[in-house]
Design an enzyme around this catalytic site. Structure first.
Site, PDB file in Angstrom:
ATOM      1  N   TRP A 199       0.883  -1.157   0.000  1.00  0.00           N
ATOM      2  CA  TRP A 199       0.000   0.000   0.000  1.00  0.00           C
ATOM      3  C   TRP A 199       0.930   1.218   0.000  1.00  0.00           C
ATOM      4  CZ3 TRP A 199      -1.736  -4.612   1.103  1.00  0.00           C
ATOM      5  CH2 TRP A 199      -3.094  -4.909   1.221  1.00  0.00           C
ATOM      6  N   TYR A 201       1.116   4.599   0.060  1.00  0.00           N
ATOM      7  CA  TYR A 201       0.355   5.807   0.308  1.00  0.00           C
ATOM      8  C   TYR A 201       1.245   6.985   0.676  1.00  0.00           C
ATOM      9  CZ  TYR A 201      -4.051   3.199   0.331  1.00  0.00           C
ATOM     10  OH  TYR A 201      -5.144   2.443  -0.026  1.00  0.00           O
ATOM     11  N   ILE A 236       1.443  -3.222  -6.373  1.00  0.00           N
ATOM     12  CA  ILE A 236       1.392  -1.938  -5.689  1.00  0.00           C
ATOM     13  C   ILE A 236      -0.047  -1.443  -5.652  1.00  0.00           C
ATOM     14  CG2 ILE A 236       2.089   0.491  -5.787  1.00  0.00           C
ATOM     15  CD1 ILE A 236       4.682  -0.487  -7.171  1.00  0.00           C
ATOM     16  N   LYS A 237      -0.515  -1.112  -4.446  1.00  0.00           N
ATOM     17  CA  LYS A 237      -1.830  -0.498  -4.284  1.00  0.00           C
ATOM     18  C   LYS A 237      -1.645   1.000  -4.147  1.00  0.00           C
ATOM     19  CE  LYS A 237      -5.760  -0.031  -1.154  1.00  0.00           C
ATOM     20  NZ  LYS A 237      -6.273  -0.265   0.216  1.00  0.00           N
ATOM     21  N   GLN A 238      -2.357   1.752  -4.981  1.00  0.00           N
ATOM     22  CA  GLN A 238      -2.194   3.198  -4.974  1.00  0.00           C
ATOM     23  C   GLN A 238      -3.551   3.880  -5.148  1.00  0.00           C
ATOM     24  OE1 GLN A 238      -1.053   6.141  -4.022  1.00  0.00           O
ATOM     25  NE2 GLN A 238       0.980   5.450  -4.745  1.00  0.00           N
TER      26      GLN A 238
END
Length: 349
Positions: A199, A201, A236-238
């Site tokens: 994540w 962030y 990848i979490k965006q």
């Protein structure tokens, strides 16, 4: 199948007809049924990691497409259990979280050590688990904003998880420590044959200027993606980019005029294309988050999925929009997102 054109309404022609010129699709390593063999195979990954990635890519309604639909339910730690589950108290029970992911046709479910361990023997063999190993908790008073390890890589391995997940608050004063912790955890996870999801962030009060939230600027989130790929995340979490020019507005860091004049534009698909480019041109897959639940959930979820897919992204990870509804409605929303990736009419721009 979801009527995507109707849901997009006035934006349909713009979002579905746009072509990215600054970073053309031919430069990308795009998702597809052969993504593991075409892209991931070149990486320094043990067979166990490839096996677990194949389990994730091969599960649910999007199995075999190279796209991902993941249900994340770790919000009870940061947002509080009450804020997260009071709208639908059934989801205080971990079993219902996993059932939603299964009934909703998700590739995997991501949650906390406690949630996944509570029902591991019932479900670890039925849907891939992603164990989130760090969290920001806001019961501490006054609040602090940091990521703390709640679980270990070994605990993820012992429960049969296919992957570990973690968050780094890039841009925060604590980010250097978080980068080191997560990098070491991801290395260990790969050694044990598990995949890794970051994540990526942004978190810094200074990233909000003159009423504009640059936490969702393409240039800053793109750099967060680049750092996430640097510490070897598999996925990848965006948050989806909504603006640009974070570096120039905040007058810090380093950038280049071409980021704004040639490689991207104000079009939503171009903004997200730059995010994908920063993930090593798609060699690391990028999934976008679905955001908070609200009155316009179906439109927002489908719109986000269309932009992600057309930009070259790898899918969606949507939580509160799904689990804060009755089970049937949550399943319908997850299926609507998946329909975007299953539609042959929605192509990469």
């Amino acid at each position: 199948m979801t009527n995507i054109h109707s849901i997009l309404a006035d934006e349909a022609d713009s979002l579905l007809g746009h072509r990215c010129e600054g970073i053309p699709k031919e430069r990308l390593h795009v998702p597809g049924p052969d993504y593991l063999d075409r892209v991931v195979w070149h990486k320094n990954r043990k067979p166990g990691v490839l096996r677990n990635l194949a389990a994730i890519y091969g599960h649910g309604r999007l199995a075999g497409t190279g796209y991902l639909s993941i249900l994340p339910v770790d919000q009870g730690v940061e947002h509080s259990a009450g804020a997260s589950f009071a709208p639908n108290p059934d989801f205080f029970d971990p079993a219902n979280i996993i059932e939603l992911a299964i009934e909703g046709g998700c590739n995997a479910v991501a949650s906390t050590l406690g949630v996944l361990n509570a029902v591991a023997r019932d479900y670890a063999h039925k849907i891939p688990f992603i164990l989130k190993i760090n969290h920001n908790e806001l019961l501490s008073y006054p609040n602090i904003y940091d990521q703390t390890l709640f679980a270990s890589v070994e605990q993820a391995f012992d429960m049969g998880a296919a992957a570990v997940g973690a968050t780094v608050y890039f841009g925060s004063p604590e980010s250097r420590r978080q980068i080191q912790e997560v990098s070491e955890a991801f290395q260990h996870a790969h050694e044990l044959g598990m995949a890794t999801v970051l994540w990526a962030y942004l978190r810094n009060p200074a990233f909000k200027q003159d009423g504009i939230d640059y936490h969702v600027a393409a240039d800053l989130t793109g750099q967060a993606n680049h750092l996430a790929a640097t510490i070897d995340a598999d996925i990848i979490k965006q948050k989806q980019a909504e603006t640009n020019g974070g570096y120039t507005a905040l007058k810090f860091g380093k950038t280049h005029d071409k980021v704004y004049s040639e490689l991207s534009s104000e079009h939503p698909v171009d903004l997200v294309r730059y995010q994908v480019a920063c993930c090593y041109m798609g060699r690391t897959g990028m999934i976008n988050s679905g955001g908070a639940s609200g009155a316009d959930d179906l439109h927002q979820a489908v719109r986000t999925a269309v932009i992600n897919k057309r930009a070259g992204g790898m899918g969606m990870i949507s939580g509160r929009k799904a689990f804060q509804k009755p089970m049937r409605d949550g399943v319908a929303l997850l299926n609507a997102i998946q329909d975007v990736y299953l539609s042959k009419d929605i192509t990469i721009a």
